[in-house]
Design an enzyme around this catalytic site. Structure first.
Site, PDB file in Angstrom:
ATOM      1  CD  GLU A 197     118.341 -56.631  24.187  1.00  0.00           C
ATOM      2  OE1 GLU A 197     117.898 -55.481  24.315  1.00  0.00           O
ATOM      3  OE2 GLU A 197     117.938 -57.416  23.317  1.00  0.00           O
ATOM      4  CG  ASP A 198     115.156 -55.538  26.845  1.00  0.00           C
ATOM      5  OD1 ASP A 198     115.859 -56.294  26.133  1.00  0.00           O
ATOM      6  OD2 ASP A 198     113.977 -55.260  26.562  1.00  0.00           O
ATOM      7  CG  ASP A 207     113.664 -65.014  25.865  1.00  0.00           C
ATOM      8  OD1 ASP A 207     113.639 -65.723  26.886  1.00  0.00           O
ATOM      9  OD2 ASP A 207     112.747 -65.011  25.019  1.00  0.00           O
ATOM     10  CG  PHE A 240     106.389 -62.191  29.118  1.00  0.00           C
ATOM     11  CD1 PHE A 240     107.075 -62.546  27.968  1.00  0.00           C
ATOM     12  CD2 PHE A 240     105.838 -60.919  29.198  1.00  0.00           C
ATOM     13  CE1 PHE A 240     107.209 -61.656  26.906  1.00  0.00           C
ATOM     14  CE2 PHE A 240     105.967 -60.022  28.134  1.00  0.00           C
ATOM     15  CZ  PHE A 240     106.648 -60.400  26.987  1.00  0.00           C
ATOM     16  CG  ASP A 249     106.965 -54.088  25.228  1.00  0.00           C
ATOM     17  OD1 ASP A 249     108.130 -54.506  25.080  1.00  0.00           O
ATOM     18  OD2 ASP A 249     106.046 -54.320  24.418  1.00  0.00           O
ATOM     19  NE  ARG A 288     108.067 -50.023  25.236  1.00  0.00           N
ATOM     20  CZ  ARG A 288     108.762 -51.023  24.688  1.00  0.00           C
ATOM     21  NH1 ARG A 288     109.814 -51.526  25.312  1.00  0.00           N
ATOM     22  NH2 ARG A 288     108.414 -51.529  23.530  1.00  0.00           N
TER      23      ARG A 288
HETATM   24  P1  IMP Z   1     116.027 -62.976  22.251  1.00  0.00           P
HETATM   25  O1  IMP Z   1     116.373 -62.606  20.846  1.00  0.00           O
HETATM   26  O2  IMP Z   1     115.094 -64.156  22.295  1.00  0.00           O
HETATM   27  O3  IMP Z   1     117.213 -63.145  23.156  1.00  0.00           O
HETATM   28  O4  IMP Z   1     115.090 -61.887  22.813  1.00  0.00           O
HETATM   29  C1  IMP Z   1     115.483 -60.697  23.173  1.00  0.00           C
HETATM   30  C2  IMP Z   1     114.326 -59.732  23.199  1.00  0.00           C
HETATM   31  O5  IMP Z   1     113.072 -60.337  23.498  1.00  0.00           O
HETATM   32  C3  IMP Z   1     114.579 -58.789  24.320  1.00  0.00           C
HETATM   33  O6  IMP Z   1     115.293 -57.682  23.857  1.00  0.00           O
HETATM   34  C4  IMP Z   1     113.204 -58.392  24.747  1.00  0.00           C
HETATM   35  O7  IMP Z   1     112.807 -57.245  24.020  1.00  0.00           O
HETATM   36  C5  IMP Z   1     112.322 -59.518  24.360  1.00  0.00           C
HETATM   37  N1  IMP Z   1     111.944 -60.284  25.564  1.00  0.00           N
HETATM   38  C6  IMP Z   1     112.486 -61.430  26.021  1.00  0.00           C
HETATM   39  N2  IMP Z   1     111.910 -61.820  27.156  1.00  0.00           N
HETATM   40  C7  IMP Z   1     111.000 -60.882  27.461  1.00  0.00           C
HETATM   41  C8  IMP Z   1     110.101 -60.698  28.571  1.00  0.00           C
HETATM   42  O8  IMP Z   1     110.030 -61.488  29.522  1.00  0.00           O
HETATM   43  N3  IMP Z   1     109.324 -59.583  28.534  1.00  0.00           N
HETATM   44  C9  IMP Z   1     109.362 -58.690  27.501  1.00  0.00           C
HETATM   45  N4  IMP Z   1     110.193 -58.806  26.465  1.00  0.00           N
HETATM   46  C10 IMP Z   1     111.008 -59.897  26.449  1.00  0.00           C
HETATM   47 MG    MG Z   2     114.388 -55.975  22.978  1.00  0.00          MG
END
Ligand code: IMP
Ligand code: MG
Length: 182
Positions: free
Chosen positions: A102-103, A106, A155, A162, A168
């Protein structure tokens, strides 16, 4: 909102990312040294650059690459708490060793949901790796087995990640800073 002009300030250089991935790959090779063929699952789309660099650091290991797409932010910066699967794996994973890539972790909802789903398919071993982690943003308890970098609540874009489908292709991770015109 997405039309507000912004600049990207570098936060993590391409060189630091490469060095960190080398170290992570060593740990992954050790963890899966007895694995016949590892299934490396990239979460689309944000992980596509990370998974490409990571698998090339796995050296002689035999890996299969697959992708899964979960619903995401859409065009804004708000996390969606409801996770839906938009594109499922091609491979069956029962009895196999799987690494989910995963990237960013969050709120934690995405990986919490995705790992729950994949566990229900009875893999032999399921591990997770995230390039970035924003621990202060967590809403559900989730910790990846490996994390590249912990970052503050900013962010970020670049290296696959992205903002409204832009940035990206930046080779580094940077934070988005909005600017006033005029
Ligand atoms: P989560 O479900 O809130 O943990 O979010 C995960 C997804 O939110 C990640 O896979 C990202 O694609 C997106 N995301 C979270 N933070 C950022 C950010 O700072 N920039 C861009 N995408 C983000
Ligand atoms: Mg994502």
């Amino acid at each position: 909102m997405t039309d507000t002009p912004y600049v990207v300030d570098q936060m993590i250089s391409a060189k630091s990312i490469a060095a960190r991935i080398e170290a992570l790959a060593r740990e992954i090779r050790a963890e899966f040294k007895d694995t016949d063929q590892l299934v490396v699952v990239g979460l689309l789309r944000g992980s596509f650059v990370f998974i490409a660099d990571l698998v090339r650091e796995l050296g002689e290991m035999s890996v299969e690459v697959d992708f899964l797409e979960a619903s995401s932010y859409g065009m804004g910066m708000e996390s969606s708490r409801e996770v839906r699967i938009l594109k499922d794996l091609r491979s069956g994973i029962e009895g196999r060793d799987v690494l989910v890539v995963e990237d960013i972790v969050d709120t934690g909802h995405t990986l919490h949901h995705v790992t729950g789903l994949l566990k229900s398919r009875l893999p032999h071993k399921l591990k997770t790796i995230a390039l970035l982690d924003k621990p202060t943003r967590r809403e559900v308890d989730f910790k990846a087995d490996w994390t590249g970098f912990e970052i503050p609540d900013e962010f970020v874009v670049g290296y696959g990640i992205d903002y409204a489908q832009r940035n990206r292709n930046l080779p580094f991770i940077g934070k988005v800073r909005f600017i006033q015109e005029g």
